[in-house]
Scaffold this motif. Structure first.
Motif, PDB file in Angstrom:
ATOM      1  N   THR A   3       6.764   6.756  -7.447  1.00  0.00           N
ATOM      2  CA  THR A   3       7.351   6.356  -6.151  1.00  0.00           C
ATOM      3  C   THR A   3       6.092   6.708  -5.097  1.00  0.00           C
ATOM      4  O   THR A   3       6.117   5.875  -4.039  1.00  0.00           O
ATOM      5  N   ALA A   4       5.363   7.589  -5.401  1.00  0.00           N
ATOM      6  CA  ALA A   4       4.322   7.725  -4.231  1.00  0.00           C
ATOM      7  C   ALA A   4       3.225   8.581  -5.102  1.00  0.00           C
ATOM      8  O   ALA A   4       3.294   9.222  -6.228  1.00  0.00           O
ATOM      9  N   ASN A   5       1.853   8.320  -4.655  1.00  0.00           N
ATOM     10  CA  ASN A   5       0.827   8.735  -5.177  1.00  0.00           C
ATOM     11  C   ASN A   5       0.368   9.866  -4.392  1.00  0.00           C
ATOM     12  O   ASN A   5      -0.462   9.850  -3.248  1.00  0.00           O
ATOM     13  N   ALA A  22      -8.434   4.012  12.070  1.00  0.00           N
ATOM     14  CA  ALA A  22      -7.347   3.143  11.815  1.00  0.00           C
ATOM     15  C   ALA A  22      -7.358   2.368  10.530  1.00  0.00           C
ATOM     16  O   ALA A  22      -6.377   2.182   9.638  1.00  0.00           O
ATOM     17  N   LEU A  23      -8.585   1.755  10.272  1.00  0.00           N
ATOM     18  CA  LEU A  23      -9.011   0.991   9.118  1.00  0.00           C
ATOM     19  C   LEU A  23      -8.783   1.755   7.830  1.00  0.00           C
ATOM     20  O   LEU A  23      -8.275   1.399   6.772  1.00  0.00           O
ATOM     21  N   ARG A  24      -9.497   3.122   8.179  1.00  0.00           N
ATOM     22  CA  ARG A  24      -9.469   4.066   6.815  1.00  0.00           C
ATOM     23  C   ARG A  24      -8.001   4.564   6.387  1.00  0.00           C
ATOM     24  O   ARG A  24      -7.384   4.349   5.368  1.00  0.00           O
ATOM     25  N   ASP A  25      -7.180   5.032   7.826  1.00  0.00           N
ATOM     26  CA  ASP A  25      -5.813   5.164   7.379  1.00  0.00           C
ATOM     27  C   ASP A  25      -4.919   3.843   6.718  1.00  0.00           C
ATOM     28  O   ASP A  25      -3.975   4.377   5.773  1.00  0.00           O
ATOM     29  N   TYR A  26      -5.284   2.719   7.332  1.00  0.00           N
ATOM     30  CA  TYR A  26      -4.422   1.514   6.532  1.00  0.00           C
ATOM     31  C   TYR A  26      -4.800   1.469   5.220  1.00  0.00           C
ATOM     32  O   TYR A  26      -3.868   1.232   4.467  1.00  0.00           O
ATOM     33  N   ALA A  27      -6.130   1.394   4.763  1.00  0.00           N
ATOM     34  CA  ALA A  27      -6.607   1.321   3.049  1.00  0.00           C
ATOM     35  C   ALA A  27      -5.746   2.483   2.678  1.00  0.00           C
ATOM     36  O   ALA A  27      -5.117   2.215   1.620  1.00  0.00           O
ATOM     37  N   GLN A  28      -5.910   3.779   2.879  1.00  0.00           N
ATOM     38  CA  GLN A  28      -5.095   4.890   2.171  1.00  0.00           C
ATOM     39  C   GLN A  28      -3.772   4.635   2.114  1.00  0.00           C
ATOM     40  O   GLN A  28      -3.235   4.815   0.911  1.00  0.00           O
ATOM     41  N   LYS A  29      -2.949   4.122   3.168  1.00  0.00           N
ATOM     42  CA  LYS A  29      -1.581   4.158   3.130  1.00  0.00           C
ATOM     43  C   LYS A  29      -1.237   2.809   2.179  1.00  0.00           C
ATOM     44  O   LYS A  29      -0.311   3.072   1.546  1.00  0.00           O
ATOM     45  N   LYS A  30      -1.882   2.183   2.192  1.00  0.00           N
ATOM     46  CA  LYS A  30      -1.730   0.767   1.409  1.00  0.00           C
ATOM     47  C   LYS A  30      -1.856   1.248  -0.151  1.00  0.00           C
ATOM     48  O   LYS A  30      -0.999   0.855  -1.120  1.00  0.00           O
ATOM     49  N   ILE A  31      -2.954   1.759  -0.570  1.00  0.00           N
ATOM     50  CA  ILE A  31      -3.188   2.607  -1.805  1.00  0.00           C
ATOM     51  C   ILE A  31      -2.089   3.371  -2.215  1.00  0.00           C
ATOM     52  O   ILE A  31      -1.619   3.446  -3.323  1.00  0.00           O
ATOM     53  N   GLU A  32      -1.917   4.322  -1.409  1.00  0.00           N
ATOM     54  CA  GLU A  32      -0.819   5.619  -1.690  1.00  0.00           C
ATOM     55  C   GLU A  32       0.582   4.604  -1.980  1.00  0.00           C
ATOM     56  O   GLU A  32       1.252   5.399  -2.528  1.00  0.00           O
ATOM     57  N   GLY A  33       0.689   3.729  -1.396  1.00  0.00           N
ATOM     58  CA  GLY A  33       2.084   2.936  -1.197  1.00  0.00           C
ATOM     59  C   GLY A  33       2.251   2.280  -2.573  1.00  0.00           C
ATOM     60  O   GLY A  33       3.284   1.619  -2.681  1.00  0.00           O
ATOM     61  N   LEU A  34       1.348   2.020  -3.453  1.00  0.00           N
ATOM     62  CA  LEU A  34       1.373   1.115  -4.623  1.00  0.00           C
ATOM     63  C   LEU A  34       2.550   1.880  -5.559  1.00  0.00           C
ATOM     64  O   LEU A  34       2.373   3.066  -6.004  1.00  0.00           O
ATOM     65  N   GLU A  84      -3.935  -8.611   0.677  1.00  0.00           N
ATOM     66  CA  GLU A  84      -4.047  -9.603  -0.421  1.00  0.00           C
ATOM     67  C   GLU A  84      -4.729  -8.771  -1.770  1.00  0.00           C
ATOM     68  O   GLU A  84      -4.115  -9.100  -2.805  1.00  0.00           O
ATOM     69  N   THR A  85      -5.415  -7.745  -1.478  1.00  0.00           N
ATOM     70  CA  THR A  85      -6.037  -7.129  -2.541  1.00  0.00           C
ATOM     71  C   THR A  85      -4.933  -6.211  -3.146  1.00  0.00           C
ATOM     72  O   THR A  85      -4.895  -6.296  -4.642  1.00  0.00           O
ATOM     73  N   ILE A  86      -4.284  -5.538  -2.480  1.00  0.00           N
ATOM     74  CA  ILE A  86      -3.212  -4.819  -3.109  1.00  0.00           C
ATOM     75  C   ILE A  86      -2.023  -5.684  -3.813  1.00  0.00           C
ATOM     76  O   ILE A  86      -1.758  -5.310  -4.912  1.00  0.00           O
ATOM     77  N   ASP A  87      -1.819  -6.840  -3.052  1.00  0.00           N
ATOM     78  CA  ASP A  87      -0.885  -7.820  -3.910  1.00  0.00           C
ATOM     79  C   ASP A  87      -1.462  -8.168  -5.069  1.00  0.00           C
ATOM     80  O   ASP A  87      -0.653  -8.347  -6.335  1.00  0.00           O
ATOM     81  N   LYS A  88      -2.803  -8.434  -5.300  1.00  0.00           N
ATOM     82  CA  LYS A  88      -3.319  -9.101  -6.634  1.00  0.00           C
ATOM     83  C   LYS A  88      -3.314  -7.699  -7.683  1.00  0.00           C
ATOM     84  O   LYS A  88      -2.817  -8.034  -8.815  1.00  0.00           O
ATOM     85  N   ILE A  89      -3.437  -6.586  -7.188  1.00  0.00           N
ATOM     86  CA  ILE A  89      -3.419  -5.434  -8.174  1.00  0.00           C
ATOM     87  C   ILE A  89      -1.813  -5.420  -8.752  1.00  0.00           C
ATOM     88  O   ILE A  89      -1.550  -5.132  -9.727  1.00  0.00           O
ATOM     89  N   SER A  90      -1.000  -5.486  -7.859  1.00  0.00           N
ATOM     90  CA  SER A  90       0.416  -5.173  -8.017  1.00  0.00           C
ATOM     91  C   SER A  90       0.974  -6.284  -9.183  1.00  0.00           C
ATOM     92  O   SER A  90       1.499  -5.927 -10.003  1.00  0.00           O
TER      93      SER A  90
END
Length: 197
Positions: A3-5, A22-34, A84-90
Motif C-alpha cells: 500500500t505504500a513504498n 514542487a515538481l520533484r516532490d510531485y514526481a516522488q509522491k506519484k511514484i510512492e503512491g503506486l 499519464e506515465t504513472i497510469d501506464k505503469i499501473s
C-alpha cells in the motif's frame, strides 16, 4: 498488498531545465503512491525532459524478481505527462500480473549476454563512411540489456511492460535468439536470428 513504498530510493533527473522542489516532490509522491501488490518496487528513477514545448516524463521501476517496468509520455505539461506515465505503469502491471506470477517460466537470471543501449541524433546520417570510429552516441543508457531465456508470450508481455521498440531473447523452446517487435498496425512480429557460418 503493497500500500505504500516506504523509504523507496527515488532519483529524479531533469534535462534541459531546472527542477523545482514542487515538481520533484510531485514526481516522488506519484511514484510512492503506486499501489502494486506484485512486484515489490526496489528502486525508481524519473527522467523529466523539456524540449521546447515538449514535456517528456519517463519512469523506470526496478522491482523484485528482476522485473523492470518503464513507461514514458509526452505532453504539453510536465505534471500531466507524469500522471499519464504513472497510469501506464499501473495498467501494464494489472494486465500482466497473472502471467508474471506463473511458476512454469524459465529462470530469469539466465542471461547470455549484455548489450549497451545507445541513442543517436540525426547527425549520425552525416558521419563519414571512411571514418575509423563509430559516431558518438547522444545518450549511453547506463543499464545493460539482458538477453534472457524466455517463452515468446513472455517476450511479448515484456514488450508491453516497457516502451522499448523490441525485445531480444533466447527462446526457451527452440534455443535460438529471437527478436520480437511491435508492427505499425499494433500486432507483433518475431524474427529468429541465426548465426551464419
Amino acid at each position: 498488498m503493497q500500500t505504500a513504498n516506504v523509504n523507496l530510493p527515488i532519483t529524479v533527473t531533469v534535462r534541459h531545465e531546472q527542477v523545482t522542489d514542487a515538481l520533484r516532490d510531485y514526481a516522488q509522491k506519484k511514484i510512492e503512491g503506486l499501489h502494486l501488490d506484485y512486484p515489490r518496487i526496489i528502486e525508481a528513477k524519473a527522467i523529466l525532459d523539456v524540449q521546447k514545448n515538449r514535456h517528456i516524463a519517463e519512469i523506470i521501476l526496478f522491482c523484485a524478481n528482476h522485473i523492470t517496468i518503464e513507461a514514458h509520455t509526452e505532453n504539453g505539461n510536465m505534471y500531466a505527462a507524469l500522471d499519464e506515465t504513472i497510469d501506464k505503469i499501473s495498467r501494464r502491471m494489472r494486465k500482466h500480473k497473472t502471467r508474471l506470477l506463473k511458476k512454469n517460466r524459465p529462470h530469469r537470471n539466465e542471461s547470455i549476454r549484455h548489450l549497451d543501449e545507445r541513442f543517436f541524433t540525426e547527425d549520425v546520417l552525416d558521419h563519414p563512411e571512411d571514418s575509423q570510429h563509430d559516431p558518438e552516441p547522444f545518450i549511453v543508457h547506463p543499464d545493460k540489456y539482458k538477453v534472457k531465456t524466455m517463452y515468446k508470450e513472455d517476450a511479448v508481455m515484456e514488450l508491453e511492460l516497457s516502451d522499448r521498440p523490441f525485445v531480444l531473447y533466447k527462446s526457451a523452446r527452440r534455443g535460438c535468439l529471437t527478436l520480437v517487435y511491435r508492427r505499425k498496425d499494433g500486432e507483433y512480429a518475431a524474427l529468429d536470428i541465426k548465426e551464419v557460418a
